[in-house]
Design an enzyme around this catalytic site. Structure first.
Site, mmCIF file in Angstrom:
data_model
loop_
_atom_site.group_PDB
_atom_site.id
_atom_site.type_symbol
_atom_site.label_atom_id
_atom_site.label_comp_id
_atom_site.label_asym_id
_atom_site.label_seq_id
_atom_site.Cartn_x
_atom_site.Cartn_y
_atom_site.Cartn_z
ATOM 1 N N ASP A 24 -0.838 13.257 -6.006
ATOM 2 C CA ASP A 24 -0.028 12.219 -5.350
ATOM 3 C C ASP A 24 1.310 11.984 -6.047
ATOM 4 O OD1 ASP A 24 -1.360 11.406 -3.040
ATOM 5 O OD2 ASP A 24 -2.658 9.995 -4.111
ATOM 6 N N ARG B 148 -4.572 8.218 -10.053
ATOM 7 C CA ARG B 148 -3.111 8.260 -10.186
ATOM 8 C C ARG B 148 -2.619 7.708 -11.523
ATOM 9 N NH1 ARG B 148 0.500 6.646 -5.190
ATOM 10 N NH2 ARG B 148 1.857 7.985 -6.438
ATOM 11 N N ARG C 71 -2.841 -3.143 -3.532
ATOM 12 C CA ARG C 71 -2.612 -2.374 -4.760
ATOM 13 C C ARG C 71 -2.104 -3.275 -5.888
ATOM 14 N NH1 ARG C 71 -2.271 3.234 -3.719
ATOM 15 N NH2 ARG C 71 -3.735 3.662 -2.033
ATOM 16 N N HIS D 100 0.868 -0.763 1.138
ATOM 17 C CA HIS D 100 1.989 -0.981 0.208
ATOM 18 C C HIS D 100 3.088 -1.720 0.981
ATOM 19 C CE1 HIS D 100 1.336 2.601 -2.815
ATOM 20 N NE2 HIS D 100 1.077 1.453 -3.414
ATOM 21 N N CYS E 101 8.277 6.615 0.152
ATOM 22 C CA CYS E 101 7.265 6.904 -0.878
ATOM 23 C C CYS E 101 7.711 8.041 -1.795
ATOM 24 C CB CYS E 101 5.944 7.297 -0.235
ATOM 25 S SG CYS E 101 5.184 6.012 0.740
HETATM 26 N N1 ARG Z 1 -1.720 8.786 -1.562
HETATM 27 C C1 ARG Z 1 -0.861 7.816 -2.168
HETATM 28 C C2 ARG Z 1 -1.640 6.572 -2.506
HETATM 29 O O1 ARG Z 1 -2.459 6.172 -1.718
HETATM 30 C C3 ARG Z 1 0.276 7.497 -1.267
HETATM 31 C C4 ARG Z 1 1.301 6.624 -1.897
HETATM 32 C C5 ARG Z 1 2.407 6.298 -0.971
HETATM 33 N N2 ARG Z 1 3.511 5.710 -1.669
HETATM 34 C C6 ARG Z 1 4.151 4.624 -1.279
HETATM 35 N N3 ARG Z 1 5.204 4.260 -1.955
HETATM 36 N N4 ARG Z 1 3.737 3.880 -0.279
HETATM 37 O O2 ARG Z 1 -1.461 5.975 -3.542
#
Ligand code: ARG
Length: 277
Positions: free
Chosen positions: A73, A98, A147, A176, A270
């Site tokens: 990612d 991550r 998140r 997000h 992103c």
């Molecule tokens: N697969 C990543 C996650 O779920 C995607 C992140 C997308 N980034 C963003 N800035 N919205 O963390």
């Protein structure tokens, strides 16, 4: 009110991106990710290259972070930190998969001589923080609910010395802030109200009475996950309706195809962290 045909003025930006050479969907930490859907990594690299060339072509400077194997990612560079006026508030990822990305971003900022504030609280950088420099003297908008944790909003305010407005995200598809809202110039935003709690919608209406309003279709096309220089708005080519609304508000939509990156739950924004010196 937004004046039609208003002259929008671009401001030159500095961005940070990371190539999707190791991009894959190996785990599912948001509703867009499906480990059974194959990813064409060559196509992902081509689409990402096109995005980078588009930003450079618009006159912006793009720094690159070296992609690391085992961090599929990492292409979503926006999540690695949040900078305002030369200070970076570092990221601390919610998901273990991550977590190691944070150190690579930290090392980049350190090498570049930024003032770096290490976080104690969970936050995913520009994924959940947006900056609007000319709104109310410089305002940070911050998402929580999926998140980034609320205590990180207070930590960011102390790190950056800017008021941070907490906004609650309520729809897991828009996990997000940067898939639900974007700064389109130095004083205005575009957002999808349905991604926010009703109280947070009221806050946004109060702060940004002239915001461009997106709908469910715009948001599902990842249209809000855009990068704007104040005049040119680079956004997913799927978001044709939102492109029309932005055009009517005087901006120039610049569509790019990021279909492969959408499989990981991200699009233009992103992939791009803004470096605000
Ligand atoms: N697969 C990543 C996650 O779920 C995607 C992140 C997308 N980034 C963003 N800035 N919205 O963390």
């Amino acid at each position: 009110m937004v004046t039609v045909n208003q002259q929008r003025v671009p401001r030159r930006r500095t961005y940070l991106m990371c190539s999707p050479e190791h991009f894959a969907v190996e785990y599912a930490i948001n509703p867009w990710m499906d480990v059974t859907t194959p990813v064409d990594s060559d196509l992902a690299v081509k689409q990402w290259d096109r995005l980078r060339e588009t930003l450079v072509g618009l006159g912006h400077e793009v720094h690159q972070l070296a992609a690391e194997p085992g961090l599929p990612d990492m292409v979503y560079a926006a999540n690695g930190g949040f900078s305002v006026d030369g200070t970076v508030y570092g990221a601390r990822f919610k998901h273990e998969q991550r977590a190691a990305e944070a150190a690579t971003h930290h090392a980049f900022y350190e090498a570049q001589g930024w003032r770096f504030i290490a976080p104690s609280e969970t936050n995913e950088g520009e994924g959940d923080f947006a900056y609007v420099p000319e709104a109310h003297g410089g305002l940070v908008l911050a998402g929580h609910g999926f998140r980034t944790e609320i205590p990180a909003h207070a930590e960011a305010q102390e790190a950056l010395g800017r008021p941070v407005v907490s906004l609650r995200l309520i729809d897991p598809r828009f996990y997000h802030l940067d898939v639900a809202l974007a700064a389109i110039d130095d004083s205005n935003v575009v957002y999808f109200p349905g991604a926010f709690s009703s109280a947070s919608q009221r806050v946004l209406t109060q702060l940004f009475p002239d915001a461009v309003i997106a709908d469910d279709e715009d948001a599902m096309a990842f249209g809000l996950n855009l990068v704007s220089d104040g005049a040119n708005v680079v956004l997913s080519s799927e978001a044709t309706r939102l492109a029309g609304k932005l055009k009517a508000a005087g901006y120039t939509p610049v569509p790019v195809d990021l279909a492969e990156l959408k499989k990981g739950g991200g699009s233009v924004k992103c992939c791009v962290a803004e470096l605000r010196h």
